[in-house]
Design a protein around this motif. Structure first.
Motif, PDB file in Angstrom:
ATOM      1  N   LYS A 128       2.280 -10.575   8.587  1.00 55.81           N
ATOM      2  CA  LYS A 128       3.450  -9.723   8.807  1.00 55.81           C
ATOM      3  C   LYS A 128       3.205  -8.336   8.229  1.00 55.81           C
ATOM      4  O   LYS A 128       2.627  -8.173   7.164  1.00 55.81           O
ATOM      5  CB  LYS A 128       4.671 -10.368   8.152  1.00 55.81           C
ATOM      6  CG  LYS A 128       5.954  -9.541   8.179  1.00 55.81           C
ATOM      7  CD  LYS A 128       6.530  -9.452   9.580  1.00 55.81           C
ATOM      8  CE  LYS A 128       7.823  -8.623   9.588  1.00 55.81           C
ATOM      9  NZ  LYS A 128       8.962  -9.338   8.999  1.00 55.81           N
ATOM     10  N   GLN A 129       3.745  -7.319   8.941  1.00 55.88           N
ATOM     11  CA  GLN A 129       3.606  -5.937   8.492  1.00 55.88           C
ATOM     12  C   GLN A 129       4.943  -5.222   8.576  1.00 55.88           C
ATOM     13  O   GLN A 129       5.709  -5.442   9.506  1.00 55.88           O
ATOM     14  CB  GLN A 129       2.628  -5.170   9.380  1.00 55.88           C
ATOM     15  CG  GLN A 129       1.324  -5.860   9.697  1.00 55.88           C
ATOM     16  CD  GLN A 129       0.982  -5.696  11.162  1.00 55.88           C
ATOM     17  OE1 GLN A 129       1.092  -4.618  11.729  1.00 55.88           O
ATOM     18  NE2 GLN A 129       0.574  -6.787  11.796  1.00 55.88           N
ATOM     19  N   VAL A 130       5.191  -4.353   7.619  1.00 52.51           N
ATOM     20  CA  VAL A 130       6.255  -3.355   7.703  1.00 52.51           C
ATOM     21  C   VAL A 130       5.581  -2.009   7.451  1.00 52.51           C
ATOM     22  O   VAL A 130       4.934  -1.820   6.416  1.00 52.51           O
ATOM     23  CB  VAL A 130       7.372  -3.598   6.677  1.00 52.51           C
ATOM     24  CG1 VAL A 130       8.331  -2.410   6.639  1.00 52.51           C
ATOM     25  CG2 VAL A 130       8.132  -4.876   7.013  1.00 52.51           C
ATOM     26  N   LEU A 131       5.717  -1.092   8.404  1.00 54.35           N
ATOM     27  CA  LEU A 131       5.017   0.188   8.341  1.00 54.35           C
ATOM     28  C   LEU A 131       6.019   1.332   8.407  1.00 54.35           C
ATOM     29  O   LEU A 131       6.754   1.459   9.380  1.00 54.35           O
ATOM     30  CB  LEU A 131       4.016   0.317   9.496  1.00 54.35           C
ATOM     31  CG  LEU A 131       2.976  -0.801   9.645  1.00 54.35           C
ATOM     32  CD1 LEU A 131       2.122  -0.550  10.883  1.00 54.35           C
ATOM     33  CD2 LEU A 131       2.099  -0.888   8.400  1.00 54.35           C
ATOM     34  N   GLU A 132       6.054   2.153   7.368  1.00 53.71           N
ATOM     35  CA  GLU A 132       6.851   3.381   7.381  1.00 53.71           C
ATOM     36  C   GLU A 132       5.869   4.529   7.364  1.00 53.71           C
ATOM     37  O   GLU A 132       5.206   4.787   6.359  1.00 53.71           O
ATOM     38  CB  GLU A 132       7.789   3.419   6.172  1.00 53.71           C
ATOM     39  CG  GLU A 132       8.862   4.491   6.282  1.00 53.71           C
ATOM     40  CD  GLU A 132       8.472   5.793   5.613  1.00 53.71           C
ATOM     41  OE1 GLU A 132       8.071   6.722   6.343  1.00 53.71           O
ATOM     42  OE2 GLU A 132       8.566   5.879   4.390  1.00 53.71           O
ATOM     43  N   LEU A 146       3.333  -0.939   4.120  1.00 58.35           N
ATOM     44  CA  LEU A 146       2.610   0.316   3.915  1.00 58.35           C
ATOM     45  C   LEU A 146       3.525   1.483   4.211  1.00 58.35           C
ATOM     46  O   LEU A 146       4.242   1.498   5.211  1.00 58.35           O
ATOM     47  CB  LEU A 146       1.372   0.393   4.814  1.00 58.35           C
ATOM     48  CG  LEU A 146       0.583   1.712   4.752  1.00 58.35           C
ATOM     49  CD1 LEU A 146      -0.917   1.455   4.792  1.00 58.35           C
ATOM     50  CD2 LEU A 146       0.959   2.667   5.888  1.00 58.35           C
ATOM     51  N   THR A 147       3.504   2.456   3.335  1.00 57.60           N
ATOM     52  CA  THR A 147       4.120   3.755   3.602  1.00 57.60           C
ATOM     53  C   THR A 147       3.004   4.785   3.524  1.00 57.60           C
ATOM     54  O   THR A 147       2.300   4.871   2.511  1.00 57.60           O
ATOM     55  CB  THR A 147       5.215   4.086   2.580  1.00 57.60           C
ATOM     56  OG1 THR A 147       6.243   3.098   2.668  1.00 57.60           O
ATOM     57  CG2 THR A 147       5.806   5.453   2.845  1.00 57.60           C
ATOM     58  N   VAL A 179       0.877  -1.173   0.000  1.00 56.31           N
ATOM     59  CA  VAL A 179       0.000   0.000   0.000  1.00 56.31           C
ATOM     60  C   VAL A 179       0.911   1.218   0.000  1.00 56.31           C
ATOM     61  O   VAL A 179       1.577   1.511   0.992  1.00 56.31           O
ATOM     62  CB  VAL A 179      -0.929  -0.001   1.227  1.00 56.31           C
ATOM     63  CG1 VAL A 179      -1.870   1.197   1.184  1.00 56.31           C
ATOM     64  CG2 VAL A 179      -1.728  -1.309   1.289  1.00 56.31           C
ATOM     65  N   MET A 180       0.954   1.924  -1.125  1.00 54.94           N
ATOM     66  CA  MET A 180       1.988   2.923  -1.360  1.00 54.94           C
ATOM     67  C   MET A 180       1.420   4.337  -1.477  1.00 54.94           C
ATOM     68  O   MET A 180       0.279   4.529  -1.887  1.00 54.94           O
ATOM     69  CB  MET A 180       2.753   2.576  -2.636  1.00 54.94           C
ATOM     70  CG  MET A 180       3.571   1.289  -2.535  1.00 54.94           C
ATOM     71  SD  MET A 180       5.057   1.489  -1.518  1.00 54.94           S
ATOM     72  CE  MET A 180       4.589   0.554  -0.050  1.00 54.94           C
ATOM     73  N   PRO A 181       2.241   5.358  -1.132  1.00 55.35           N
ATOM     74  CA  PRO A 181       1.814   6.749  -1.175  1.00 55.35           C
ATOM     75  C   PRO A 181       2.163   7.410  -2.504  1.00 55.35           C
ATOM     76  O   PRO A 181       2.862   6.845  -3.340  1.00 55.35           O
ATOM     77  CB  PRO A 181       2.635   7.367  -0.038  1.00 55.35           C
ATOM     78  CG  PRO A 181       3.940   6.639  -0.132  1.00 55.35           C
ATOM     79  CD  PRO A 181       3.597   5.227  -0.577  1.00 55.35           C
ATOM     80  N   TRP A 182       1.724   8.641  -2.644  1.00 57.12           N
ATOM     81  CA  TRP A 182       1.874   9.369  -3.897  1.00 57.12           C
ATOM     82  C   TRP A 182       3.150  10.203  -3.969  1.00 57.12           C
ATOM     83  O   TRP A 182       3.541  10.638  -5.044  1.00 57.12           O
ATOM     84  CB  TRP A 182       0.686  10.334  -4.076  1.00 57.12           C
ATOM     85  CG  TRP A 182       0.409  11.133  -2.828  1.00 57.12           C
ATOM     86  CD1 TRP A 182      -0.508  10.838  -1.862  1.00 57.12           C
ATOM     87  CD2 TRP A 182       1.097  12.310  -2.376  1.00 57.12           C
ATOM     88  NE1 TRP A 182      -0.430  11.759  -0.839  1.00 57.12           N
ATOM     89  CE2 TRP A 182       0.546  12.675  -1.136  1.00 57.12           C
ATOM     90  CE3 TRP A 182       2.126  13.091  -2.902  1.00 57.12           C
ATOM     91  CZ2 TRP A 182       0.986  13.785  -0.409  1.00 57.12           C
ATOM     92  CZ3 TRP A 182       2.568  14.190  -2.182  1.00 57.12           C
ATOM     93  CH2 TRP A 182       1.999  14.536  -0.957  1.00 57.12           C
TER      94      TRP A 182
END
Length: 457
Positions: free
Chosen positions: A224-228, A204-205, A127-130
């Motif tokens: 599993k999650q990686v969150l920035e 997700l960022t 899930v990526m940002p703009w």
């Protein structure tokens, strides 16, 4: 249903896209799962060779991709070109380093053979940002794919053209059909995709609020999650620093990408003894920035990506002024078409003011004056965020000592905070958890498996 991309420099529609149907989502998930099974069995050297081809595709299409970034989210064109090159360099880095990072690790035991191996998890939802529409995905995908995973991209809905261009780039590089797929879906559909058994993990960022929501969704299905997430990075200037150099870099640290970055410096914490000198040089640099058409090569400040982002930064500036901050330059929207905001500097900000407490995602800087280095560290840590920090000092030993006291995922001494494929990247506190990049990042989406072989009979 449809989504329409808007050029933030003109407020004009660029293109309209049909959202994917439930059937198309199912096809993407099934295709990624099937492709990943065979991808994981390929030798890592073969997987990495396709990353080299991906780098070549990115460079061959640099002008097209950069212009797409600029038109969809407003990044100045020179910075957009730099984003594509950084993405290509990262692909090449992991093509070289992935076999090293993922090599079996032997462990000294009394067994005949004991080792740790790194197996891919499966298909990862991204899930990526703009704000860095190519780089954000590539920095996840290059190591994840090298490790044998597949990827489903759910991009921000204001950059659908970038999302589809990324999917096409991976295909042009020769990756298996379906291994990397883009979903054009509403945010409300993410939970359903994440719950699907074919999704093994999520990265997700984005904002802290969205990160908490996705973390809860992933936790409910044990994935599993990686969150920035968000940041309010301190930029600490001590009295023994090279003030001119610090001020020059402060302008870049705050105003690159029009200030729309999690790791932009946002709070400039300066010792009283040199605060006036720093502020004068900093403001002069800010006033010299060229605001204009992001497609012009001399533009340094483009529009914010959306109208609401401009409104948000203006609200934060005005509320800080009402609380007693001093406006040194900027402070208003630029009149005319597009979502422009004047490069802004606030002085005499206290740690309790809005500009210091909230994440400011735009071209506004807050200067906080402190009496000494101990207060500087205290103020730097007085935030819910912990992504990056910059520390400027003429005493390298002191810099190393103070860096250990700063609560952040990265501390850069006499340098700009940046993401770099060679070192791990991520935050603590409300800035998230897990790491991207480096050797730690490539292992995030692997099963770190112990293989223990007993003595021969």
């Amino acid at each position: 249903m449809t989504i329409t991309s808007i050029n933030p420099a003109t407020n004009q529609a660029l293109a309209t896209y049909e959202l994917h149907t439930a059937e198309q989502v199912e096809q993407a998930l099934a295709g990624a799962a099937e492709a990943q099974k065979s991808w994981a069995t390929r030798p890592i050297e073969e997987r990495c060779s396709l990353l080299i081809k991906l780098a070549a595709v990115l460079r061959a299409n640099r002008d097209e991709y950069a212009l797409l970034i600029t038109r969809e989210m407003g990044k100045p064109i020179v910075e957009a070109e730099g984003e594509i090159e950084k993405s290509a360099v990262t692909c090449e880095f992991y093509a070289r380093q992935a076999p090293v990072y993922l090599a079996d690790s032997t462990v000294e035991t009394n067994a005949a053979d004991s080792r740790v191996v790194f197996d891919p998890l499966g298909v990862v939802l991204a899930v990526m940002p703009w704000n860095y529409p190519f780089w954000q995905f590539i920095r996840f995908a290059a190591p994840a794919l090298a490790a044998g995973n597949g990827a489903i991209l759910k991009h921000a809905n204001n950059v659908p053209g970038c999302a589809l261009a990324l999917e096409k780039a991976f295909a042009e590089a020769g990756l298996p059909d379906g291994l990397v797929a883009t979903l054009l879906i509403d945010a409300s559909k993410v939970a359903g995709v994440l719950a699907d058994d074919r999704i093994a993990a999520v990265t997700l960022t984005g904002s802290t609020a969205v990160g908490k929501l996705v973390a809860a969704q992933a936790g409910s299905v044990m994935k599993k999650q990686v969150l920035e997430l968000g940041g309010s990075d301190p930029f600490i200037v001590l009295k023994d620093a090279d003030i001119g150099l610090a001020a020059k870099n402060a302008v870049k640290a705050r105003f690159s990408n029009t200030g729309q970055s999690c790791i932009s410096a946002k709070r400039f914490i300066v010792e009283d003894a040199i605060a006036d000198e720093f502020v004068d040089a900093f403001v002069a640099g800010v006033k010299a920035l060229k605001v204009g058409d992001p497609e012009a090569r001399d533009t340094q400040i483009g529009p914010l990506a959306r109208a609401n982002l401009r409104d948000d930064i203006h609200s934060q500036v005005q509320r800080s002024l009402e609380q007693g901050a001093t406006l040194l330059t900027g402070g208003n929207a630029v009149q005319g078409a597009g979502f422009y905001y004047q490069p802004t500097v606030l002085d005499f900000v206290s740690p309790s003011m809005v500009a210091a407490c909230e994440e400011t995602f735009g071209p506004a800087a807050a200067v906080i004056r402190v009496k000494d280095e101990d207060e500087a560290i205290q103020v730097a840590n007085a935030t819910e965020f912990g992504l990056g920090a910059a520390l400027w000092t003429g005493d390298v030993n002191k810099g190393q000592r103070l860096a250990r006291r700063i609560e952040a995922g990265a501390v850069f001494i006499n340098a700009l905070v940046a993401s770099d494929a060679r070192v791990p990247f991520g935050g603590i506190k409300q800035s998230g958890y897990g790491r991207e990049l480096g050797d730690f990042g490539i292992r995030e989406f692997t099963n770190i498996k112990t293989v223990w072989q007993g003595p021969n009979q």
